[in-house]
Every structure is written in C-alpha cells, then in structure tokens.
Write an enzyme that holds these catalytic residues in place. Sequence first.
Site, mmCIF file in Angstrom:
data_model
loop_
_atom_site.group_PDB
_atom_site.id
_atom_site.type_symbol
_atom_site.label_atom_id
_atom_site.label_comp_id
_atom_site.label_asym_id
_atom_site.label_seq_id
_atom_site.Cartn_x
_atom_site.Cartn_y
_atom_site.Cartn_z
ATOM 1 N N HIS B 80 0.877 -1.149 -0.256
ATOM 2 C CA HIS B 80 -0.056 0.086 0.144
ATOM 3 C C HIS B 80 0.802 1.300 -0.146
ATOM 4 O O HIS B 80 1.817 1.593 0.908
ATOM 5 C CB HIS B 80 -0.951 -0.065 1.298
ATOM 6 N N ARG B 82 -0.385 4.613 -0.519
ATOM 7 C CA ARG B 82 -1.298 5.384 -0.172
ATOM 8 C C ARG B 82 -1.311 6.485 -1.018
ATOM 9 O O ARG B 82 -2.230 7.674 -0.776
ATOM 10 C CB ARG B 82 -0.814 5.988 1.226
ATOM 11 N N ASN B 112 -6.536 1.120 -3.054
ATOM 12 C CA ASN B 112 -7.456 1.620 -2.055
ATOM 13 C C ASN B 112 -6.626 3.000 -1.868
ATOM 14 O O ASN B 112 -6.603 3.233 -0.538
ATOM 15 C CB ASN B 112 -7.591 0.571 -0.941
ATOM 16 N N HIS B 196 -9.107 -10.330 -0.783
ATOM 17 C CA HIS B 196 -8.891 -10.042 0.562
ATOM 18 C C HIS B 196 -10.072 -10.788 1.350
ATOM 19 O O HIS B 196 -11.275 -10.309 1.290
ATOM 20 C CB HIS B 196 -9.008 -8.476 0.892
ATOM 21 N N HIS B 249 -2.739 -12.419 1.325
ATOM 22 C CA HIS B 249 -2.439 -12.755 2.744
ATOM 23 C C HIS B 249 -3.111 -13.781 3.857
ATOM 24 O O HIS B 249 -3.917 -13.554 4.367
ATOM 25 C CB HIS B 249 -2.525 -11.438 3.647
ATOM 26 N N ASN B 350 -4.717 -6.646 9.644
ATOM 27 C CA ASN B 350 -5.650 -7.334 8.937
ATOM 28 C C ASN B 350 -5.323 -7.968 7.814
ATOM 29 O O ASN B 350 -4.789 -7.588 6.836
ATOM 30 C CB ASN B 350 -6.943 -6.395 8.595
ATOM 31 N N ASP B 377 2.332 -6.920 2.236
ATOM 32 C CA ASP B 377 1.185 -6.067 2.600
ATOM 33 C C ASP B 377 1.664 -5.097 3.470
ATOM 34 O O ASP B 377 0.990 -4.463 4.733
ATOM 35 C CB ASP B 377 -0.007 -7.032 3.643
#
Lengths: 372, 495
Positions: B80, B82, B112, B196, B249, B350, B377
């Site tokens: 990620h 961002r 995301n 996910h 994951h 998560n 992740d």
Amino acid sequence: MSDRRNLLDLEDWSGDAITGMLDLAEQLRDQQQGHMSRQADTHHQADTPGVELETHCPGSEEEPHQAGSAAGAEFAGPQKLDVLRGQAVITLFYENSTRTRISFELAAKALGADVANMTATGSSVEKGESLLDTIKTLDAMGPAIIVLRHPASGAAETAARWCRAAMVNAGDGWHAHPTQALLDALTLRETLGDLAGKRIVILGDIQHSRVARSNCWALTALGASVVLCGPTTLLPQSFAAAYPDRAVSLTYDLDHALEGADAVMALRLQKERMAGGFLPSLREYRRHYGLTPERLAAYPSLPILHPGPMNEGIEIDPAVAHGPRSVIERQVANGVAVRMAVLAWAAGVLDIPEKMKDGTRKARKASEGHGR
Amino acid sequence: MPGDVTLPIWLRGGRIVDPANDVDLIGDLIVVDGTIRAVGKAAEVAAHARALEASGQTVRAVDLTEEQIVAPGFVDLHAHLREPGLELRETVQSGARAAARGGFTTICCMPNTQPVIDDRGVVEWVKALAAEAAIRVLPIAAITRDQAGAALTEMAELAEAGAVAFSDDGKPVKNAGMLRLALTYALPTGKPVINHCEDPDLVGQGVMHAGALATRLGLRGWPAAGETVMLARDLELARMTGGRYHAAHLSVAGSVDLVRRAKEQGLRVTAEVTPHHLLLSHAWVAGDREGLLAAPHPPSSTERGRSTFKADRVDLGRSLSDGSPPLHPQMGRGSGGGATSRYNTATKVNPPLRTLADAEALIGGLLDGTIDCIATDHAPHSAVEKACCFDEAAFGISGLETALGALMALVHAERLPLKRLIAALTSAPARAFALDAGTLGEGRRADVVVIDPHARWVVDPATFASQGRNTPLAGVELQGRVTMTICGGKIVFEG
C-alpha cells in the site's frame, strides 16, 4: 510523585494484596465515618496485613487516635480526611456512569482531594480531540490521579503510558473494571466471611462484561471459585481457556449453577444485544437466566449482587433486587470505601502489604517477568 | 556511485541464488547498461569485466564473501503506497525508497487510494508518480468502481493502461455474484483477480484473532472462519468460471488446506502469505513476543524488579515516532526479554496475527508450494492513526524494510531452505502475476539484491525510509539484511 502507581486491572494481584486493599477500604471508611477504634487497632497491627496510616497520612498528627485509647468505638461523626489534601484527582469518562463516577468523586473528596470531572460530551472530545491529546492536556495540569472510563479495551493501560499521573481504570471496554471487582469482593467478604472455598456464580452477558472479567481474577485470587453462567451466545467457550490457572468454570444451566453456590452476581443485559442477534427474545432470556423469586425459592439466604444499572424484570425481578437477600445497595456503599483505598494507594500516600503474588504471571507465561 | 546508471557493476565472489534459473553457486555477476551481461563462474564473468576495462570503461567491482548472497531483486505483489490521496501515510517515492532498502525492485501497489485506482486516469497518475520512483512500481486496479462492490471497473482498459491485477483490497468482494462476474470478465485480460478474504458478517468489528487471548484482553475476535468461509466460496467461483484467482495474505491453517486442495484439483489459483503471519502470533498483542522473533536479550535486573514506580520522564516522542511502547519499566506491563506492552497498536493488522499453529501451517504451505509467494502487505500509517486505543487504531504493518531480516529467521532456524525463501520473494511472485522480473538470467533487466545473511541489526523505525513507522518489530534484533539493491542496473540502495 515517584511513588504513584496505576490500577489498570487485577490480573496479577495476589489474594493478600486484594485483602490488603479491602482492609484499607474498611479502615478508611471507619476513619471517615468517625469510628476511631478500628484505626487504633490498625496501630497495633502494623506488622500484620494492615496499613500504616500514621506514617503517611499528612493529617495524622492532629488525629485523635494519637491519644491512644483503643477501648470501644468512639463516634466523632463523618469527617473529611487529609490523606490527599492538596492533590488533584481528575475523572475522565467517555461513557455514561452514575455509580462509578459519583463514588470516585465522593471518595476523592472524602480524602481531601480537589476533584475535577470531565465527560466526553461537552468537552473537546466532541471537537475530535484524541484520547492521547486529552490525556496529555489533563496531565499537564498536574493531577495526582486520572480516573479513566473508556469504551475501548486497554484504554487505561494505553493512556497510562502517556501520563505522569497515576492511572486508575474505571472501566475499559470489555476488559476490566477493577474497582467494581474490589467492591464486589468487599461486599462478598462482609456477607460470607473469608472467600476461600466459596463458590460465586456470575450470571448473564459474560462476553461483553468487564465486571465478569475482573471478578474472575479478583475472586479466584481470594480463593473462591467462579462459575460463569449465561446463554451460549454470550458466554463463548473461549472463556474456558482464558483463565488457565484459575478456578473458573462455565455452565449454561442456571439451576445447575445455583446448586452449591454461595452467592450470585447478575450482570446487566444490555438491550443492544437483542439487536446484535445474540438472543431471540428478552422473554426467553428471563425464562432461562432471570433471577426470579420462583427460581431462588430453594435458596432463601443466597446473597444476590448486581453491578447496576439493573433491568428489573429481565435479568433480575424487582422482588429479588429489593428483597432481603439483595446486597446491591451494600455494593454501592462499598464502592466509595474501595475507591478511597484505591485513590490513596494510587497516589502513593498509603500502602498495602505485598501487592504482588510472587510469580503469578510467571506461572502463567514464562516469558513474562514483570511487576508493576 | 549510487545513481550512475552507466557504470557497469561487477559483483565478485558471492553466493548467487537464482531460483528462476535453478542457480545456486559461488560466482560473479556483471551488470552493464541496465541488464545482466553475464552471471556464473568467476572466470567466465571476469572475462567480460576485463574486456570492458580494456575498452576504457570504468567498472565498479564489489567484492563479496561466499556467505553473501546475490539474488534477483525482490518482487512484492501486495503493498500500500497510499498515493494519491493519503500522503500523510506514504507516498510512491517514500514507499519506493523503503522498498529499495528492503531489497525489493518491483512492487505492486494496491488501489485503495483516494481516488481509488479504478479508471485509466488514476492508473496513468500512479504510473507518472512511479516513473520518478527508485524502483519499479506497478499498479493494481480495483475490481469494482470505488471499491464499492456494486459495478465492475473497466478491466480491459485498465489492463491495457498497465494494471497488473485487480483487487478491492481492504474491502472483500462480499457479493458472490460480483466476484463471479469479475473472475469471468477478467479472463481475456489474463490478469489475476485478488480477494481479501474476510466475511464481514463473521468478522464484524473484530480486531484480533478470536480465542482465549482476545477474551482475556476484552478485544473483539476476528475468527479464522471469517477467512476460510470466504476463501472456500472464492475457490468454488474460480472453479465455476475458470478464472484466474489469487488469494491475498493467507493467515490460518484452514486456508492452506483449502488452497492445497484447489491446486490439486487444477484450479488456476495462487496464494501469498506475509512475513508477519509466518513469524508472529496473536500473543504479540498481549505483549508476549513468542516464536522465532522472540527478543533474545535477557531482561535486565532493573526492568525485572517490582517497578511500582513511574519514571519521571514521559517520552511521548518516542512512543509516537516508532509505534513502540515507551521504554520505562513501569509503563509497559512487560519488560524486555520477550515481553512488551499489551494492546500495542503496532500489532494490529488485518487479517490479524494468528496462533503459532497457524504460522506452522503457513510455513508448511510455503514449503510444499501451496502458498506461492511472500508478500509484505506493507501498510504504512501515520503516527496519529496508531497512537490511540487498540480498537481505534488503523490496521496495518509497515513491512518492506523488515521483510528480509525477519524472514531469514526461518532460514537460520532451518525451517525453510534459503532457495525456497528467495524463490518466494522473486521467481514465484513474478510467475503469479506474469511479471518480467525475479530472475538473474543473462540479458534480463538488472534487478539484483545483495544480502548479508548473518548481519545482526535491531529494528529502529525512526530510521525507516517509509513514512509508516508502524511495526511490531521495533526493538527486535533481526539477523540478515540487504546491503545493496540494484534496480534496472542502477544502485538504488547501499548500506
């Protein structure tokens, strides 16, 4: 300030330490209510589990017990103690509360502390201030103690890392409510005597209860066994393994739980649990787990506890809640005494003997070797 | 010198581990003009270097020991970054620098972001940011518009624009019909659809692995079935559609079993696992550093003592900057030697950290190939998103810079052969997403990493290149680190 200490939970408290805290609560209550004899007794018992009021109490020089008369109870009337004079206690509540907040406030005032109360509503919390910033802000004002109630488990333990003030947990999420467990233990001790070998039933929504969790630690440390009882959806099997070296057992049958019980503590059934689908109906809950006069008929002297607030007619019938066996008001009264003891201890002004049971945690987890 | 793309680099005398070409030998490797010119026995490679020098070229020679490992640059299928939109947490540039420090030369970034990578414009935006980055950044596009689960993205155009896979990561595709459509519609693109796996009805507001420990801590449980229920559904959809499915994951033993069976049955399925699910457990949430990364230092006597007293100093700066607890004896419950504070928000991730038995099953799945590859992740967060109560903290671990050091514990403990570890970080992820990466083949793009497998170092998030300092490994000693990363022939990290 170097001797301030936190009360975050009772997970590594020994029975002796809890007994010491309960003794301290009784002594402070007697002293505050003007019964001087017990205080004088304490004087004689300095080497036994007891307190050293005279060495730490700033106002002790002027206290009448110095006269040394231990014969009979002298009643001097309710009075304010000087134990925390000049020290500030802040209560910071992120959840609604009647008993806990008011009894902390009364306890602090009874010890002579200056008290400020803050709730999330009507404060900067509503402007989006984080717990960290709020704690830092309050801590900068130099209180001896911050009393925190927060909906997140671990909040007090986390916040304690951010402040110089002693942190007293007044309830964190589902995790712990140590002063409630202490006042429950004091009430049970007054009612049953020594708790060793006693069997205490905790009934209801165990899963979401910090009261149940703290009592599992406190009551078993005092030698009692705890029977957790509730519907399967509110008493997950994970509780069976959560207290591996403690006398905690599970049952889903209230009548079975009541056999041989020495006391029953009903928990509040939050109506939100219905929306969560945990229960089909309140009617069915009451039918299986409600404390009704009919169900308790075979146990006429069984003491009944409830941490409040009650849903009368659901987990407990009014006739039981207000009947002769109920010690619920006794719990409330003991709440003030216990919180006096906790505040005096947390501020580092009064001591209790041997707080830690040696190796309590070590026995449970070899890699943990710590005290507080 | 770093940044000089024209200077040939001659790595001499290291252990070359290149699973893509089944190479494991002591030898040399030479990089010229951004590609691997020669690799193999020292004598053969040296000839290339001498020829270059004879023609007047300056060659940068790096002498290595036979212990030091030369491997393909790592490939991360799950990071990620961002950007755009969440630059307080990370940017493409800072994430790429972190990747370079961790030995990664190709990373796939999740969509995301704000806006979500769900149309060609945002793919182009990310590619423009990536063009300036230290290493190769490849965008993954969303499965559904705005990750809302309601309407498919323009997958064909997104693939044309450069999306390497599709994922609504962070949000599961809850609707089975929607995932069926996605697997089907994506077929002509050849790109995998990633899910996910988290059944929202089972997981609810869960924040840690459901079990006795969560019960004791009073934290809401995230049950293993929350993952396996959705994974089982997804595998049936992969069977039904013939689609290309990649499971993100994996965290529980049951998931390994499901994927193993699906592969035996010939489904087009791949799977990844993170370093933290391989190496940590839910006990870390309770302050117990159990497992292979348990802190080896014995606790000092002062820390062990009856520390009922608070220290005078409250080091908020430290607790904020690295996500680790302040270091006073009083403040954490634990004290050195395998214990740290409870409710450490740096351990909140998560899917959550699971049991050691789950970690064992994941290692087993990696060993037998059920799990194809390791993905970080990498989920950087700002300090403020972690300096709060456990319930309120953001999920995620900043993982790029600690991945190799942490994973080497598996090799040192002889739980995983070095070659399998390197494959799981290079050739296997490249194959899973059909990326041109993860090999030291001659003539291929020169993405190379040099590893000192025995170097000991203590994780200090304050030194991270990532803006995310959120790691449960703060203060943990690791053995093994990246000493040089070469991306496209250019040295992008040297330390």
